[in-house]
Design a protein around this motif. Structure first.
Motif, PDB file in Angstrom:
ATOM      1  N   THR A 346       0.842  -1.204   0.000  1.00 33.59           N
ATOM      2  CA  THR A 346       0.000   0.000   0.000  1.00 33.59           C
ATOM      3  C   THR A 346       0.873   1.248   0.000  1.00 33.59           C
ATOM      4  O   THR A 346       1.669   1.466   0.928  1.00 33.59           O
ATOM      5  N   PRO A 347       0.739   2.075  -1.032  1.00 32.40           N
ATOM      6  CA  PRO A 347       1.586   3.274  -1.114  1.00 32.40           C
ATOM      7  C   PRO A 347       0.964   4.444  -0.359  1.00 32.40           C
ATOM      8  O   PRO A 347      -0.251   4.470  -0.115  1.00 32.40           O
ATOM      9  N   PRO A 348       1.754   5.469  -0.019  1.00 30.63           N
ATOM     10  CA  PRO A 348       1.189   6.642   0.666  1.00 30.63           C
ATOM     11  C   PRO A 348       0.486   7.604  -0.292  1.00 30.63           C
ATOM     12  O   PRO A 348      -0.269   8.453   0.145  1.00 30.63           O
ATOM     13  N   ASN A 349       0.737   7.453  -1.596  1.00 27.54           N
ATOM     14  CA  ASN A 349       0.164   8.371  -2.589  1.00 27.54           C
ATOM     15  C   ASN A 349      -0.436   7.597  -3.768  1.00 27.54           C
ATOM     16  O   ASN A 349       0.102   7.643  -4.879  1.00 27.54           O
ATOM     17  N   PRO A 350      -1.539   6.877  -3.561  1.00 25.41           N
ATOM     18  CA  PRO A 350      -2.090   6.037  -4.629  1.00 25.41           C
ATOM     19  C   PRO A 350      -2.472   6.817  -5.884  1.00 25.41           C
ATOM     20  O   PRO A 350      -2.203   6.367  -7.003  1.00 25.41           O
ATOM     21  N   SER A 351      -3.112   7.984  -5.725  1.00 33.87           N
ATOM     22  CA  SER A 351      -3.582   8.741  -6.885  1.00 33.87           C
ATOM     23  C   SER A 351      -2.421   9.173  -7.776  1.00 33.87           C
ATOM     24  O   SER A 351      -2.490   9.049  -9.010  1.00 33.87           O
ATOM     25  N   GLU A 352      -1.365   9.694  -7.167  1.00 31.09           N
ATOM     26  CA  GLU A 352      -0.220  10.136  -7.947  1.00 31.09           C
ATOM     27  C   GLU A 352       0.456   8.965  -8.637  1.00 31.09           C
ATOM     28  O   GLU A 352       0.914   9.070  -9.783  1.00 31.09           O
ATOM     29  N   LEU A 353       0.515   7.841  -7.947  1.00 30.84           N
ATOM     30  CA  LEU A 353       1.163   6.659  -8.514  1.00 30.84           C
ATOM     31  C   LEU A 353       0.373   6.117  -9.706  1.00 30.84           C
ATOM     32  O   LEU A 353       0.950   5.749 -10.739  1.00 30.84           O
ATOM     33  N   LEU A 354      -0.937   6.080  -9.575  1.00 33.19           N
ATOM     34  CA  LEU A 354      -1.774   5.559 -10.656  1.00 33.19           C
ATOM     35  C   LEU A 354      -1.815   6.508 -11.852  1.00 33.19           C
ATOM     36  O   LEU A 354      -2.102   6.083 -12.972  1.00 33.19           O
ATOM     37  N   GLY A 355      -1.559   7.785 -11.631  1.00 30.39           N
ATOM     38  CA  GLY A 355      -1.557   8.750 -12.728  1.00 30.39           C
ATOM     39  C   GLY A 355      -0.185   9.015 -13.296  1.00 30.39           C
ATOM     40  O   GLY A 355      -0.024   9.917 -14.134  1.00 30.39           O
TER      41      GLY A 355
END
Length: 484
Positions: A346-355
């Motif tokens: 689980t990453p701390p920044n899912p939205s940024e990682l997925l984008g």
């Protein structure tokens, strides 16, 4: 709402109308049993006038019919009631006597009928006798000219007084019929009110209207889905499995000119069944011979690996961070052409990682290596992760649960996709109610799978094998070498 929507609501909530009718009948029974019986006594008067010829008789008849109408008020007047109280020993006051008397005329005749209603049949009869005697005297006194000549009008009693042996009130038949009608109207009103106030989606037509997209499937509610969510083994012959296959067919032909190869599966709220449908849709596509890649892009609450009984420690997050290669963590599921990429840590920044560009490059690789890519994403109503992934896909599939999702929430989810020009392929109503007729037809037409074969399929389905240099042969070490 249209008429058919109201009819559908009445059919769905028929029990509300039934309860209100039963309550109304119960109250009617109590009121009827507690009501004090009342008896009616009647007397009929005939009004005449002296005449000497046919012409006079005709004119006298017209005059009498007009005159009789005024006697209705006279029969219910205070003067008559005072006379009755003064000359009778009934123990009633003037107001009590007057309230018990009703009068009416027989149409197109010179007949006048008086009715006295009382809780005591004997007293009703005595009061009627007293009223009849006093009324004849009162008319004679009112109509007698001052000179003492013969009155021009004469009133005679030609019927009664008599009292009925059965009470006129209460009327059980009328009361119960009225109670049933009132209960039914109240029940229907409550159903309509409930339908107006209840904004949850309960049918496919409403879901289509709210999302403005085609309905690609209705997945029926299955009590065994909680413990066996995948359509394998015995579950492969259920109406739920057949609905998934129908979704597969509709999804492949929703746009034959521009088929969607990368599909983001999302929902408005958490817990609407998007992950289950993502897994089952990928399984159904693989069963049809397609090379399928299933990606768990719900990095906040991943469930794909849990449903497919796979290892999820390393996966999509680690690939996007550059720690591992996708061929080292992607896993083959069962004996089908289905590869699964779990979520990983689980990453701390899912939205940024997925984008990120890494995600875009990964989807390009998956598009080249598989026929269809199914991506399980986060709910749209909670976070923006789902929109970020859907923008990079060929289209999105919106899942809504029957009776749980609010129309406003689904509309907001559809608007969130459309606002960034995401192609909404269609919507799916999950956990829908399967009609008895439809269930019966399926049971008669389904294919019976032998027990031994079903058991072996279920065993294979539970196995997940990692596709990597240490777990597979050279032909499956990378996605690009996935055999058909």
């Amino acid at each position: 709402m249209e008429i058919r929507d109201y009819l559908r609501a009445v059919r769905r909530h028929w029990w509300i109308a039934l309860v209100t009718v039963m309550v109304s009948l119960g109250l009617t029974t109590v009121v009827t049993l507690r009501a004090q019986p009342r008896y009616a006594a009647t007397v009929t008067f005939f009004v005449t006038t002296p005449n000497q010829g046919v012409s006079e008789a005709y004119q006298g008849g017209i005059f009498m019919q007009q005159r009789v109408k005024s006697y209705v008020d006279l029969l219910q007047s205070d003067r008559l009631a005072q006379s009755v109280v003064a000359k009778s020993q009934l123990g009633l006051t003037v107001d009590e006597v007057r309230s018990r008397i009703t009068a009416s005329t027989v149409r197109d005749t010179v007949l006048l009928q008086g009715t006295i209603v009382d809780t005591d049949a004997t007293r009703a009869l005595k009061l009627t006798e007293a009223v009849a005697a006093r009324f004849v005297e009162l008319v004679k006194a009112v109509e007698t000219p001052p000179e003492g000549r013969t009155p021009p009008i004469k009133v005679e009693v030609i019927g009664g007084p008599r009292v009925g042996s059965t009470p006129v009130y209460p009327e059980p038949v009328r009361n119960f019929a009225l109670g049933t009608l009132i209960g039914l109207i109240a029940g229907l009103g409550l159903v309509v009110l409930r339908t107006k106030l209840d904004t949850r989606l309960r049918d496919a037509i409403s879901l289509q209207r709210v999302t403005g997209s085609p309905l690609l499937g209705e997945i029926p509610f299955d009590t065994t889905a909680r413990h066996a969510p995948l359509i394998v083994g015995d579950a492969a012959t259920t109406p739920r499995a057949e609905a998934i296959r129908k979704l597969r067919t509709n999804l492949r032909f929703v746009d034959v000119h521009e088929p969607a190869r990368v599909i983001a599966v999302t929902s408005a709220l958490q817990g609407e069944g998007k992950t289950t449908i993502s897994c089952n849709l990928a399984i159904a596509l693989a069963e049809a011979g397609w090379r399928v890649a299933l990606v768990d892009a719900d990095l906040r609450r991943p469930k794909v690996a849990e449903y497919l009984n796979m290892e999820s420690t390393v996966g999509l997050t680690d690939v996007l961070l550059g720690d591992v290669q996708v061929g080292d963590v992607v896993q083959r599921w069962g004996d089908k052409s289905l590869l699964v990429l779990p979520s990983g840590s689980t990453p701390p920044n899912p939205s940024e990682l997925l984008g990120s560009k890494a995600m875009a490059d990964l989807l390009v690789m998956l598009r080249e290596s598989a026929d269809i890519v199914v991506i399980d994403t986060a709910p749209l109503g909670s976070v923006t992760d789902g929109v970020v992934v859907a923008v990079q896909a060929d289209g999105a599939l919106l899942i809504s649960q029957h009776g749980r999702t609010d129309r406003g929430q689904v509309s907001a989810a559809a608007q969130a996709l459309q606002s960034v020009s995401v192609r909404l392929l269609g919507c799916v109503l999950n956990m829908a109610k399967l009609g008895k007729a439809e269930a019966y037809r399926y049971e008669n037409y389904k294919i019976e799978v032998p027990a031994a074969r079903s058991a072996s399929s279920g065993t294979r389905a539970k196995r997940g094998s990692t596709v990597g240099p240490d777990r597979a042969d050279d032909d499956t070490q990378t996605l690009t070498r996935l055999p058909r």
